[in-house]
Motif scaffolding. Structure first.
Motif, PDB file in Angstrom:
ATOM      1  N   VAL A   1       0.911  -1.095   0.097  1.00  0.00           N
ATOM      2  CA  VAL A   1       0.103  -0.042   0.076  1.00  0.00           C
ATOM      3  C   VAL A   1       1.005   1.184   0.070  1.00  0.00           C
ATOM      4  CG1 VAL A   1      -1.752   1.365   1.333  1.00  0.00           C
ATOM      5  CG2 VAL A   1      -1.563  -1.087   1.190  1.00  0.00           C
ATOM      6  N   ASN A   2       0.598   2.087  -0.790  1.00  0.00           N
ATOM      7  CA  ASN A   2       0.996   3.435  -1.007  1.00  0.00           C
ATOM      8  C   ASN A   2       0.646   4.201   0.148  1.00  0.00           C
ATOM      9  OD1 ASN A   2       2.314   5.844  -1.453  1.00  0.00           O
ATOM     10  ND2 ASN A   2       2.707   5.569  -3.710  1.00  0.00           N
ATOM     11  N   VAL A   3       1.270   4.248   1.310  1.00  0.00           N
ATOM     12  CA  VAL A   3       0.681   5.183   2.424  1.00  0.00           C
ATOM     13  C   VAL A   3       0.419   6.790   1.838  1.00  0.00           C
ATOM     14  CG1 VAL A   3       1.008   6.070   4.873  1.00  0.00           C
ATOM     15  CG2 VAL A   3       1.547   3.741   4.154  1.00  0.00           C
ATOM     16  N   GLN A   4       1.393   7.579   1.209  1.00  0.00           N
ATOM     17  CA  GLN A   4       1.387   8.733   0.880  1.00  0.00           C
ATOM     18  C   GLN A   4      -0.055   8.873  -0.165  1.00  0.00           C
ATOM     19  OE1 GLN A   4       3.151  11.140   2.322  1.00  0.00           O
ATOM     20  NE2 GLN A   4       1.615  12.453   1.471  1.00  0.00           N
ATOM     21  N   GLU A   5      -0.174   7.995  -1.138  1.00  0.00           N
ATOM     22  CA  GLU A   5      -1.160   7.948  -2.141  1.00  0.00           C
ATOM     23  C   GLU A   5      -2.626   7.643  -1.454  1.00  0.00           C
ATOM     24  OE1 GLU A   5      -1.671   5.045  -5.234  1.00  0.00           O
ATOM     25  OE2 GLU A   5       0.254   5.884  -6.117  1.00  0.00           O
ATOM     26  N   THR A   6      -2.697   7.032  -0.347  1.00  0.00           N
ATOM     27  CA  THR A   6      -3.886   6.971   0.474  1.00  0.00           C
ATOM     28  C   THR A   6      -4.180   8.062   1.263  1.00  0.00           C
ATOM     29  OG1 THR A   6      -3.096   4.384   0.488  1.00  0.00           O
ATOM     30  CG2 THR A   6      -5.073   5.429   2.291  1.00  0.00           C
TER      31      THR A   6
ATOM     32  N   ASN B   1      -3.137  11.183   0.581  1.00  0.00           N
ATOM     33  CA  ASN B   1      -3.764  12.380  -0.389  1.00  0.00           C
ATOM     34  C   ASN B   1      -5.005  11.913  -0.893  1.00  0.00           C
ATOM     35  OD1 ASN B   1      -1.369  13.740  -0.241  1.00  0.00           O
ATOM     36  ND2 ASN B   1      -0.211  12.522  -2.068  1.00  0.00           N
ATOM     37  N   ALA B   2      -5.416  10.784  -1.008  1.00  0.00           N
ATOM     38  CA  ALA B   2      -6.744  10.519  -1.521  1.00  0.00           C
ATOM     39  C   ALA B   2      -7.676  10.684  -0.533  1.00  0.00           C
ATOM     40  CB  ALA B   2      -6.803   8.944  -2.189  1.00  0.00           C
ATOM     41  N   ALA B   3      -7.475  10.391   0.640  1.00  0.00           N
ATOM     42  CA  ALA B   3      -8.311  10.851   1.671  1.00  0.00           C
ATOM     43  C   ALA B   3      -8.399  12.289   2.048  1.00  0.00           C
ATOM     44  CB  ALA B   3      -7.964  10.055   3.066  1.00  0.00           C
ATOM     45  N   ARG B   4      -7.458  13.083   1.811  1.00  0.00           N
ATOM     46  CA  ARG B   4      -7.436  14.501   1.983  1.00  0.00           C
ATOM     47  C   ARG B   4      -8.160  14.969   0.856  1.00  0.00           C
ATOM     48  NH1 ARG B   4      -1.351  14.377   2.972  1.00  0.00           N
ATOM     49  NH2 ARG B   4      -1.144  14.572   5.267  1.00  0.00           N
ATOM     50  N   LYS B   5      -8.200  14.538  -0.266  1.00  0.00           N
ATOM     51  CA  LYS B   5      -9.014  15.040  -1.486  1.00  0.00           C
ATOM     52  C   LYS B   5     -10.485  14.781  -1.230  1.00  0.00           C
ATOM     53  CE  LYS B   5      -8.099  15.079  -6.484  1.00  0.00           C
ATOM     54  NZ  LYS B   5      -7.883  14.522  -7.466  1.00  0.00           N
ATOM     55  N   SER B   6     -10.675  13.576  -0.631  1.00  0.00           N
ATOM     56  CA  SER B   6     -12.046  13.248  -0.437  1.00  0.00           C
ATOM     57  C   SER B   6     -12.651  14.060   0.760  1.00  0.00           C
ATOM     58  CB  SER B   6     -12.025  11.671   0.115  1.00  0.00           C
ATOM     59  OG  SER B   6     -13.399  11.293   0.328  1.00  0.00           O
ATOM     60  N   VAL B   7     -11.976  14.376   1.767  1.00  0.00           N
ATOM     61  CA  VAL B   7     -12.507  15.283   2.676  1.00  0.00           C
ATOM     62  C   VAL B   7     -12.771  16.778   2.152  1.00  0.00           C
ATOM     63  CG1 VAL B   7     -11.935  16.091   4.935  1.00  0.00           C
ATOM     64  CG2 VAL B   7     -11.402  13.790   4.823  1.00  0.00           C
ATOM     65  N   SER B   8     -11.833  17.072   1.432  1.00  0.00           N
ATOM     66  CA  SER B   8     -11.872  18.346   1.030  1.00  0.00           C
ATOM     67  C   SER B   8     -13.247  18.423   0.220  1.00  0.00           C
ATOM     68  CB  SER B   8     -10.516  18.769   0.109  1.00  0.00           C
ATOM     69  OG  SER B   8     -10.689  20.030  -0.354  1.00  0.00           O
ATOM     70  N   ARG B   9     -13.513  17.464  -0.776  1.00  0.00           N
ATOM     71  CA  ARG B   9     -14.599  17.611  -1.613  1.00  0.00           C
ATOM     72  C   ARG B   9     -15.779  17.325  -0.701  1.00  0.00           C
ATOM     73  NH1 ARG B   9     -16.388  16.526  -7.004  1.00  0.00           N
ATOM     74  NH2 ARG B   9     -18.701  16.867  -6.476  1.00  0.00           N
TER      75      ARG B   9
END
Length: 96
Positions: free
Chosen positions: A29-34, A36-44
């Motif tokens: 699992v790419n932790v940084q990618e995960t 970033n995806a979570a941050r983007k989801s929360v921001s959205r």
């Protein structure tokens, strides 16, 4: 501990693999990618809530919608109160 068995040795649990079962490993699992995806989801999600708020309070359609939902909630509350009063009335009559 799925796929393992073990025993206590000097007060410490020591796992032993079960013969015939391969060690199952989790995929990389790419932790940084995960993150970033979570941050983007929360921001959205936050952005969506802000837009919803502006729509509900800042437009006629939004305010009409809120008014309709508030009226429905009021009707449900009134019905619940009336049912409680009627139930109390019936209980009082039984005790008389």
């Amino acid at each position: 501990m799925a796929g393992t068995r073990g025993h206590f040795e000097k007060g410490v649990w020591v796992e032993e693999p079960i013969p015939g079962e391969e060690e199952k490993t989790a995929p990389e699992v790419n932790v940084q990618e995960t993150l970033n995806a979570a941050r983007k989801s929360v921001s959205r999600a936050v952005s969506d809530v802000k837009i919803l708020g502006k729509t509900l309070f800042g437009t006629k359609n939004g305010r009409d919608h809120l008014e309709k939902e508030a009226a429905k909630a009021g009707e449900k509350m009134e019905k619940a109160i009336n049912e409680a009063v009627e139930d109390a009335r019936k209980r009082l009559k039984k005790t008389e």
